[in-house]
Design a protein around this motif. Structure first.
Motif: not given
Length: 268
Positions: A142-165
């Motif tokens: 939720c934009k107004e309350n970021p601690a409130l999630t939609m709860g649609d059980e979808t997640t998108k993850i991007f791993l970056n091999s160049q990033g800090n560890r």
């Protein structure tokens, strides 16, 4: 098209080899566990390059590594080595993949209330968001309350091999280092390296790769001699038939510039 890699030059970052390694059920399962920090009892045998077609007139999607665990959770894992307009293209591709995975379930007669928990995971050899993170995890909030999630059980993850560890466990950190071209360290990264070597020693798989590369070179050469967009469209069409792949996958393999892709698609 650029120089085609020889079989010996392939690494875990090359899509062909990555897919073959992920056909090892144990390694694929452990990779998901390491990325998400969870335990999975079992997964189905990886279905590599699953094609989802919702309607005859819709844009199909081909998922690189598509697996399901014992609780029905779905996982799509993609290796991404082409930067380009990553901050625009990759998030929207992840969104589309997520939607198509959901529609694939609905096509089997399930109600929307029974949609599966799902993860779309991109392993990138570049920083897709230029923020220095090794892992970017996105869920609806939720934009107004970021601690409130939609709860649609979808997640998108991007791993970056160049990033800090920073904050990463050693196994996933060593895995990203290995993706980044460094020597494999730790049991997990070394197990992937061992599987890479095992695949590369398989003669039939070597011939499969060489056959695909020769077909790609043939279609690329045909595209060069038959005009720009028109020739490329013919090459894409032929490669789609030869490899049973989507237009997007064929254009990616042929390294057709993004600016030319809409014209090529319009001619297919």
């Amino acid at each position: 098209m650029g120089k085609i890699k020889t079989w010996d030059e392939l690494t875990i970052c090359d899509n062909f080899l990555f897919l073959k390694v992920m056909q090892n059920q144990r390694i694929c399962k452990r990779l998901i566990e390491k990325i998400l920090g969870i335990r999975i009892r079992r997964i189905t045998y990886p279905v590599t390059e699953k094609t989802i077609d919702i309607r005859y007139d819709s844009k199909s999607v081909r998922l690189d590594v598509f697996v399901e665990d014992d609780k029905g959770t779905l996982y799509d894992i993609e290796m991404q080595t082409t930067d380009g307009d990553a901050t625009d293209e990759l998030p929207k591709r992840a969104r589309y993949y997520q939607a198509m995975m959901d529609m694939d379930v609905l096509n089997k007669g399930e109600f929307y209330t029974n949609l599966r928990k799902s993860f779309v995971i991109f392993i990138c050899t570049f920083d897709p968001f230029a923020a220095g993170q090794s892992v970017y995890t996105f869920q609806e909030a939720c934009k107004e309350n970021p601690a409130l999630t939609m709860g649609d059980e979808t997640t998108k993850i991007f791993l970056n091999s160049q990033g800090n560890r920073e904050g990463l466990g050693p196994d996933i950190a060593f895995f990203l280092d290995y993706v980044n071209g460094l020597t494999a360290k730790g049991r997990f990264a070394k197990s992937i390296e061992d599987e890479v070597q095992k695949v590369k020693e398989h003669k039939e798989t070597r011939w499969e790769y060489m056959t695909i590369m020769m077909e790609m070179q043939k279609q690329w050469n045909a595209g060069r001699t038959e005009g720009k967009a028109e020739g490329k469209a013919e090459s894409v069409r032929s490669l789609m038939e030869s490899l049973n792949c989507t237009a997007e996958k064929a254009m990616e393999l042929l390294k057709i510039p993004a600016a030319l892709q809409p014209k090529v698609l319009a001619l297919l």
